[in-house]
Enzyme design. Structure first.
Site, PDB file in Angstrom:
ATOM      1  N   LYS A  75       0.855  -1.189   0.000  1.00  0.00           N
ATOM      2  CA  LYS A  75       0.000   0.000   0.000  1.00  0.00           C
ATOM      3  C   LYS A  75       0.890   1.239   0.000  1.00  0.00           C
ATOM      4  O   LYS A  75       1.907   1.282   0.700  1.00  0.00           O
ATOM      5  CB  LYS A  75      -0.904  -0.024   1.241  1.00  0.00           C
ATOM      6  N   SER A 150      -9.884   2.185   2.664  1.00  0.00           N
ATOM      7  CA  SER A 150      -8.987   2.907   1.809  1.00  0.00           C
ATOM      8  C   SER A 150      -7.966   2.036   1.063  1.00  0.00           C
ATOM      9  O   SER A 150      -7.343   2.508   0.117  1.00  0.00           O
ATOM     10  CB  SER A 150      -8.220   3.933   2.655  1.00  0.00           C
ATOM     11  N   SER A 174     -10.285  -0.190   6.869  1.00  0.00           N
ATOM     12  CA  SER A 174      -9.680  -0.141   5.540  1.00  0.00           C
ATOM     13  C   SER A 174      -8.961  -1.394   5.047  1.00  0.00           C
ATOM     14  O   SER A 174      -8.567  -1.451   3.886  1.00  0.00           O
ATOM     15  CB  SER A 174      -8.712   1.030   5.450  1.00  0.00           C
TER      16      SER A 174
END
Ligand code: GLN
Length: 457
Positions: A75, A150, A174
Site C-alpha cells: 500500500k 482505503s 480499511s
C-alpha cells in the site's frame, strides 16, 4: 502460476520449480495488462526484478525463508526507500521516501519482492478509493463498482491476481471492508502488533497495518513477517510473536461464537444477511456453539470515530506544509501564503473536511464537548467487547452492510459513505484484532465478507 496463493508459490520457489524473476515478470505483465483497474500508483519493474534476482540467488544458496522471492504489493502509505510514496495525495506526489518503514524492512529482510505501490484513498480517508488523487480503483468483480477503501488498490490487485498478496492499513475498516467487497481474507491485527514506523500516520491511536491475502494461511505467513515489537514505534507492543501458522486448521468443536444483536438489525441488507447466516450455519455444523451477545454502544462508534480520527488527523497532517518535502505551491507572497496555498492545492476535499472537523473538535471551548466526550464513548465501546467476550471466544457478523456499491453512488454523501464502516470501526476503537473472510456471494454475484473479531493478541 498467477492464480496460486502465497503458500504454494513459496513452496514452488523453494523447490526451484519456478524462479522469482519469472514470477515477478508474470505479475508485472498482469499489472500492465489490467492497468485500467488503476490498482497501482507506482510500478518500478527494474527495482522489483533486481529484488527478485537477489531472492533467486538467496534460494540457490539454500538460505530461502517463508517469503523469499514472493512478490507482494505494498500500500502506498508505507515509506519504501527509493520509491515514490504518495499516500494517494497530491501533496506527496513528488515524495521519494528516503527510508524504509519497518514493515517494508521486514519484507525486504525476508527476501520478498516489492511489486509496486498500490492505490488508496488520500491519506487513507475513505471507504471507496474515490478520494485518491490518482483516481478511482475499479472492483474486478464488477468494474462499475468500488473495491472499498482505503486499501482499495491492494484489494483490487489481489482479487484480480495482479499480486498474490498485499499489505493494507486499517484505521476504521480499511483492510476488512475492501477485503469483504473483493472476496479476500484481510486481517487487522491488535493495535500495537505491527509497527507503525514509516507508515504515514492518519489517526495514530487507531492505525494498524496488516495483510490482505486470499487465505488465512497466507495471512498467517505475512503476519509472521510483519508482527513484532519495534523500538522505533512507542505504541508497538513488546509481546512474543507466535508462529501464526500453528493455529491453522484446528478443530472448532465447542468454540463459542458470539453474534452481536446490533450487527443483525436495521441497516444490514437482506442479501448480505442471508449469506452471513448460511456461513454461520456451517460453523454450527462443524460443532461451534452460537451465543447471542450485545454491543449496546455500537451505534455510537461512527460519531465517536468521526471526532477522534479527524482530531488526530488534523494534528498528524500539519507536517505537510510545503517547507520540508512534498508538493509546494508555485506562486506565493510570503511564508504564510506558501503554507496556505500549498495545503489548499495539495489536499483533496475529504482530507480538508477532516482537518476542519478535527481542528474544531480540538479547539478551546469545544474540546470537552467533543474530543473528551468521544474518548469517554471509546471506553464504553471497549467495555462492550470486554463484556461480550465473557460469554464467547470469537465474535462474528457481517463486515459491511451491503455488497460493493457503484462508483459515484456515495461520493457526494459523506455520511452515507461513513456508514459503510459501521461494523468495523468499533474494533479499531477498542484496539481488538478483526478479520474479514470470504463468506460467499449475494444473488447479484458480488462477494460478501464475514467478520471475525477476536480477543487482544
Ligand atoms: N473509511 C474510514 C475512514 O474514512 C476508515 C478508513 C481507514 O480505515 N483508513 O476514515
Amino acid at each position: 502460476m498467477f492464480d496460486k496463493i502465497v503458500a504454494e508459490l513459496a513452496r514452488a520457489l523453494n523447490r526451484k520449480e519456478i524462479s522469482s524473476v519469472e514470477l515477478t515478470r508474470t505479475f508485472l505483465d498482469r499489472i500492465n495488462k489490467y492497468k485500467s483497474l488503476n490498482a497501482f500508483i507506482t510500478v518500478d519493474p527494474e527495482r522489483s526484478l533486481a529484488q527478485a534476482k537477489a531472492a533467486d540467488a538467496r534460494i540457490a544458496r539454500g538460505e530461502g525463508g517463508a517469503l523469499t522471492g514472493v512478490p507482494i504489493a505494498q500500500k502506498d502509505i508505507f515509506c519504501a526507500d527509493g520509491w515514490l510514496t504518495t499516500c494517494g495525495s497530491k501533496i506527496l506526489s513528488n515524495f521519494v521516501a528516503p527510508y524504509d518503514a519497518t514493515t517494508i524492512e521486514k519484507f525486504n529482510k525476508a527476501g520478498a519482492v516489492c511489486l509496486g505501490k498500490t492505490n488508496m484513498d488520500e491519506f487513507a480517508m475513505g471507504s471507496s478509493n474515490e478520494t485518491s488523487y490518482y483516481g478511482v480503483v475499479k472492483n474486478p468483480w464488477g468494474i462499475d463498482r468500488v473495491p472499498g477503501g482505503s486499501s482499495g488498490g491492494s484489494a483490487a490487485a489481489v482479487a484480480a491476481r495482479l499480486a498474490p498478496a498485499a499489505t493494507g492499513t486499517d484505521t476504521g475498516g480499511s483492510i476488512r471492508q475492501p477485503a469483504s467487497l473483493t472476496s479476500l481474507t484481510g486481517l487487522k491485527p491488535s493495535y500495537g502488533r505491527v509497527s507503525r514506523y514509516g507508515m504515514i500516520a492518519f489517526a495514530s491511536s487507531l492505525d494498524q497495518g496488516g495483510p490482505m491475502c486470499r487465505t488465512a494461511e497466507d495471512c498467517a505467513l505475512l503476519l509472521n513477517t510483519m508482527a513484532g515489537f519495534d523500538p522505533r514505534d512507542s505504541t508497538s507492543v513488546d509481546e512474543p510473536v507466535p508462529d501464526y501458522t500453528q493455529g491453522l486448521n484446528q478443530d472448532i468443536k465447542g468454540l463459542r461464537i458470539g453474534l452481536p444483536r446490533e450487527y443483525f438489525s436495521k441497516g444490514l441488507s437482506s442479501e448480505v444477511a442471508q449469506v452471513i447466516e448460511t456461513a454461520i450455519g456451517e460453523y454450527k455444523k462443524l460443532g461451534a456453539q452460537i451465543v447471542q451477545v450485545s454491543l449496546p454502544n455500537s451505534q455510537l462508534a461512527i460519531p465517536c470515530y468521526y471526532v477522534l480520527a479527524p482530531a488526530e488527523a488534523s494534528s498528524n497532517l500539519s507536517r505537510f506544509d510545503g517547507a520540508r518535502y512534498g508538493y509546494r505551491a508555485k506562486d506565493y507572497t510570503d511564508l504564510l501564503d506558501m503554507y496556505c496555498k500549498t495545503r489548499a492545492e495539495g489536499f483533496g476535499a475529504e482530507v480538508k473536511r477532516r482537518i476542519m472537523i478535527g481542528t474544531y473538535a480540538l479547539s478551546a471551548g469545544y474540546y470537552d464537548a467533543y474530543y473528551l466526550k468521544a474518548q469517554q464513548l471509546r471506553r464504553l465501546i471497549a467495555e462492550d467487547f470486554r463484556k461480550a467476550f465473557e460469554s464467547c471466544d470469537v465474535i462474528m457478523g457481517p463486515t459491511t452492510p451491503t455488497t460493493a456499491f457503484k462508483i459515484g453512488e456515495k461520493s457526494d454523501d459523506p455520511v452515507a459513505m461513513y456508514l459503510s464502516d459501521i461494523y468495523t470501526i468499533s474494533v479499531n476503537l477498542a484496539g481488538l484484532p478483526g478479520m474479514s473472510i470470504p463468506a460467499g456471494f449475494a444473488p447479484d454475484g458480488l462477494p460478501v465478507g464475514l467478520q471475525l473479531i477476536g480477543q487482544y493478541f
